[in-house]
Design an enzyme around this catalytic site. Structure first.
Site, PDB file in Angstrom:
ATOM      1  N   ARG A  14       0.797  -1.208   0.104  1.00 15.27           N
ATOM      2  CA  ARG A  14      -0.046  -0.082  -0.176  1.00 15.27           C
ATOM      3  C   ARG A  14       1.067   1.179   0.024  1.00 15.27           C
ATOM      4  O   ARG A  14       0.371   2.344  -0.245  1.00 15.27           O
ATOM      5  CB  ARG A  14      -1.018   0.077   1.227  1.00 15.27           C
ATOM      6  CG  ARG A  14      -2.150  -1.062   1.100  1.00 15.27           C
ATOM      7  CD  ARG A  14      -2.803  -1.260   2.184  1.00 15.27           C
ATOM      8  NE  ARG A  14      -2.188  -2.289   3.109  1.00 15.27           N
ATOM      9  CZ  ARG A  14      -2.607  -2.598   4.361  1.00 15.27           C
ATOM     10  NH1 ARG A  14      -3.774  -2.259   5.013  1.00 15.27           N
ATOM     11  NH2 ARG A  14      -1.960  -3.652   5.048  1.00 15.27           N
ATOM     12  N   ASP A 113       6.302  -1.956  11.303  1.00 18.39           N
ATOM     13  CA  ASP A 113       5.609  -0.765  10.830  1.00 18.39           C
ATOM     14  C   ASP A 113       4.717   0.042  12.142  1.00 18.39           C
ATOM     15  O   ASP A 113       3.908   0.989  11.594  1.00 18.39           O
ATOM     16  CB  ASP A 113       4.910  -0.954   9.638  1.00 18.39           C
ATOM     17  CG  ASP A 113       3.439  -1.987   9.905  1.00 18.39           C
ATOM     18  OD1 ASP A 113       3.510  -2.317  11.091  1.00 18.39           O
ATOM     19  OD2 ASP A 113       2.717  -2.178   9.266  1.00 18.39           O
ATOM     20  N   ALA A 429      43.059  44.187  -3.364  1.00 17.83           N
ATOM     21  CA  ALA A 429      41.887  43.906  -3.889  1.00 17.83           C
ATOM     22  C   ALA A 429      41.839  43.346  -5.470  1.00 17.83           C
ATOM     23  O   ALA A 429      42.910  43.896  -5.880  1.00 17.83           O
ATOM     24  CB  ALA A 429      40.935  44.984  -4.005  1.00 17.83           C
TER      25      ALA A 429
HETATM   26  C1  UD1 Z   1      -1.287  -6.734  11.555  1.00 24.18           C
HETATM   27  C2  UD1 Z   1      -1.997  -7.555  12.178  1.00 24.18           C
HETATM   28  C3  UD1 Z   1      -3.498  -6.846  12.840  1.00 24.18           C
HETATM   29  C4  UD1 Z   1      -3.003  -5.539  13.646  1.00 24.18           C
HETATM   30  C5  UD1 Z   1      -2.018  -4.595  12.729  1.00 24.18           C
HETATM   31  C6  UD1 Z   1      -1.535  -3.634  13.502  1.00 24.18           C
HETATM   32  C7  UD1 Z   1      -1.834  -9.786  11.460  1.00 24.18           C
HETATM   33  C8  UD1 Z   1      -2.508 -11.001  10.864  1.00 24.18           C
HETATM   34  N1  UD1 Z   1      -2.634  -8.708  11.525  1.00 24.18           N
HETATM   35  O1  UD1 Z   1      -2.148  -6.312  10.256  1.00 24.18           O
HETATM   36  O2  UD1 Z   1      -4.190  -7.740  13.787  1.00 24.18           O
HETATM   37  O3  UD1 Z   1      -4.367  -4.802  13.701  1.00 24.18           O
HETATM   38  O4  UD1 Z   1      -1.054  -5.579  12.255  1.00 24.18           O
HETATM   39  O5  UD1 Z   1      -0.664  -2.672  12.752  1.00 24.18           O
HETATM   40  O6  UD1 Z   1      -0.695 -10.052  12.001  1.00 24.18           O
HETATM   41  N2  UD1 Z   1       5.188  -9.067   7.764  1.00 24.18           N
HETATM   42  C9  UD1 Z   1       6.144  -9.903   7.729  1.00 24.18           C
HETATM   43  N3  UD1 Z   1       5.841 -10.943   6.866  1.00 24.18           N
HETATM   44  C10 UD1 Z   1       4.821 -11.316   6.377  1.00 24.18           C
HETATM   45  C11 UD1 Z   1       3.696 -10.285   6.341  1.00 24.18           C
HETATM   46  C12 UD1 Z   1       4.123  -9.067   7.152  1.00 24.18           C
HETATM   47  O7  UD1 Z   1       7.361  -9.775   8.033  1.00 24.18           O
HETATM   48  O8  UD1 Z   1       4.524 -12.278   5.672  1.00 24.18           O
HETATM   49  C13 UD1 Z   1       5.429  -8.010   8.468  1.00 24.18           C
HETATM   50  C14 UD1 Z   1       5.419  -6.520   7.636  1.00 24.18           C
HETATM   51  O9  UD1 Z   1       6.643  -6.218   7.116  1.00 24.18           O
HETATM   52  C15 UD1 Z   1       4.821  -5.578   8.551  1.00 24.18           C
HETATM   53  C16 UD1 Z   1       4.229  -6.462  10.000  1.00 24.18           C
HETATM   54  O10 UD1 Z   1       4.722  -7.853   9.712  1.00 24.18           O
HETATM   55  O11 UD1 Z   1       6.077  -5.116   9.344  1.00 24.18           O
HETATM   56  C17 UD1 Z   1       2.586  -6.240   9.675  1.00 24.18           C
HETATM   57  O12 UD1 Z   1       2.157  -6.765   8.471  1.00 24.18           O
HETATM   58  P1  UD1 Z   1       1.067  -5.779   7.868  1.00 24.18           P
HETATM   59  O13 UD1 Z   1       0.556  -6.629   6.356  1.00 24.18           O
HETATM   60  O14 UD1 Z   1       1.321  -4.499   7.595  1.00 24.18           O
HETATM   61  O15 UD1 Z   1      -0.037  -6.245   8.700  1.00 24.18           O
HETATM   62  P2  UD1 Z   1      -1.452  -5.681   8.848  1.00 24.18           P
HETATM   63  O16 UD1 Z   1      -2.272  -5.913   7.753  1.00 24.18           O
HETATM   64  O17 UD1 Z   1      -1.437  -4.234   9.266  1.00 24.18           O
HETATM   65 CA    CA Z   2       0.335  -2.596   9.170  1.00 26.25          CA
END
Ligand code: UD1
Ligand code: CA
Length: 459
Positions: A14, A113, A429
């Protein structure tokens, strides 16, 4: 014993960026660096960052980060664990299984994040987790706008029954504004046992870390006091919102510490910056990186200072200073540019339209108007006349200029480097000085004026 694991493998679709989301900058630090930094007050036995999308870049960025160098030197080095395919937050934590075998402590998991968390909040979470001997404890918040976050369902004892991602929620479930912050403390031996049980049984076909609460008991939710702390960055708009929150926090702290900010909304300050009491910062001024400013200094309006050390009682007006130093009582600007290790002594004046690059300037020296001095060393009480230029570059190499104490360079002179001009020299100068000059001389290096009386152009 607490190990920390930071989820930083996702691309962050995103953000619509080539750069991994966790490397986007927020006030002088990347998001992931900020998350690591938020653990600075915790006793940690291991620090693990889970990388995937452009993992090498994330790794290099963290290993080279200046901001982390002032963290506790007792901290264990950062370890990197690869998640080659990003199949969800649960899958990411599964990658730890071979690395944490036999670990008996707690695992603090942080999303890479979520950059605004306070150390104290994490400490409280761990304390409650350990006090209640929970299997897992997670940070929650009641958000006015819970859009996009996982929703946490608890019983009357605050024990978590279920976490449902926003996209998997029914309309009724969406009415619950209590969200999962993405900050968890797990008792590792319990988590280790059930991690292989996770299923990708959801809208995104991902393994969700949040599903672990279905297998663990007891799992407790702890509400954060200030919900702004847990803002998760998913897009650029979130990044801008987080920046605002961070700026308010930083500026409030400096004002409480005795710094005057005039029109704070127009000023930005990285949280790596250090200010002493009685600094005054005027509008449209930006202080970045490893910058420090001494007491009584008056910065701005309209200035940018990055990675520079400014002494006490210095004034900087409409100027740009990077990677440089200015000693006490000096006046810089308006419209000066100091860069590339310019070092200004005490009680100096660097004025209008002066550029200094890699120049060491002794105390009480003035460079007041329209000059460029590069790769130069100046003694004390030197006066540089308006329009003086060091010709430091011959098209291939850069060369040094040296000017001794109390020397006066006349207006509009060119000093062709390499060159040394001694002490107590006066340069006339308009001179083009090409040869070294010893002490106590007058140098005139220009053609003599010719006047032809009664001369007229023949028509
Ligand atoms: C996640 C939570 C959600 C919470 C939110 C808070 C899950 C399933 N959901 O959602 O409940 O409210 O964070 O901010 O956990 N990442 C990895 N490997 C992956 C996927 C993600 O390392 O395979 C890392 C991303 O880089 C990121 C973090 O995990 O730093 C969160 O991933 P993101 O996809 O942003 O999760 P959300 O949909 O925000
Ligand atoms: Ca997130």
């Amino acid at each position: 014993m607490v190990a920390i694991a930071i989820l930083a493998a996702g691309r962050g679709t995103r953000m619509k960026s080539d750069l991994p989301k966790v490397l986007h900058e927020l006030g002088g630090r990347s998001l992931v660096e900020r998350v690591i930094h938020s653990c600075k007050e915790i006793q940690i036995s291991r620090r693990i960052v889970i990388v995937g999308y452009r993992g090498k870049l994330v790794k290099e960025s963290l290993l080279g980060s200046k901001g982390l160098q002032d963290d506790n030197p007792q901290f264990p080095p950062i370890e990197f664990v690869e998640q080659t395919e990003q199949l969800g937050t649960g899958h990411a934590i599964q990658q730890l299984l071979p690395h944490l075998q036999g670990f008996q402590g707690d695992l603090l998991v942080l999303n890479g994040d979520v950059p605004l968390l306070r150390s104290q909040t994490i400490k409280t979470l761990i304390a409650i987790h350990q006090e209640h001997k929970n299997s897992a404890t997670l940070l929650t918040a009641n958000l006015p706008n819970p859009q996009g976050y996982g929703r946490v369902f608890t019983d009357s004892q605050n024990l978590v029954q279920q976490i449902v991602e926003h996209r998997d929620c029914t309309q009724a479930q969406k009415q619950n504004h209590r969200i999962n912050a993405g900050v968890y403390c797990f008792h590792w031996p319990d988590l280790e046992k059930i991690l292989p049980e996770l299923k990708a049984d959801n809208d995104q076909k991902e393994y969700y870390l949040t599903d672990t609460v279905n297998f663990l008991n007891p799992v407790m939710a702890v509400d954060v006091e200030d919900y702004q702390e847990i803002l998760g960055i998913n897009d650029r708009k979130h990044l801008a919102t987080a920046y605002d929150i961070l700026q308010t926090r930083i500026k409030d702290e400096w004002m409480a510490a005795g710094v005057t900010l005039i029109d704070p909304n127009s000023i930005t300050i990285d949280d790596t910056v250090k200010l002493q009491p009685d600094v005054i910062v005027e509008p449209q001024t930006h202080l970045r990186g490893q910058t420090s400013i001494g007491s009584g200094s008056h910065i701005g309006p309209g200035s940018l200072i990055e990675n520079s050390q400014i002494g006490e009682n210095v004034t900087v007006l409409y100027s740009v200073i990077s990677d440089s130093k200015v000693a006490d009582n000096s006046r810089i600007g308006p419209y000066a540019h100091l860069r590339g290790h310019a070092e200004i002594g005490a009680n100096c004046r660097v004025g209008n339209f002066v550029e200094l690059k890699n120049a060491q300037i002794g105390d009480r020296t003035n460079i007041a108007h329209l000059s460029y001095l590069g790769d130069a060393t100046l003694g004390e009480k030197v006066n540089i006349g308006a329009g003086t230029i060091t010709a430091n570059y011959d098209g291939v190499n850069k060369h040094k200029t040296k000017i001794g104490d109390r020397t006066k360079i006349g207006a509009n002179s060119v000093l062709v480097a390499p060159i040394t001009v001694g002490e107590d020299v006066t340069v006339a100068a308009g001179s083009a000085v090409t040869e070294d000059v010893s002490d106590d001389c007058l140098v005139i290096a220009r053609s003599r004026q010719v006047v032809k009386p009664g001369w007229k152009l023949n028509s």
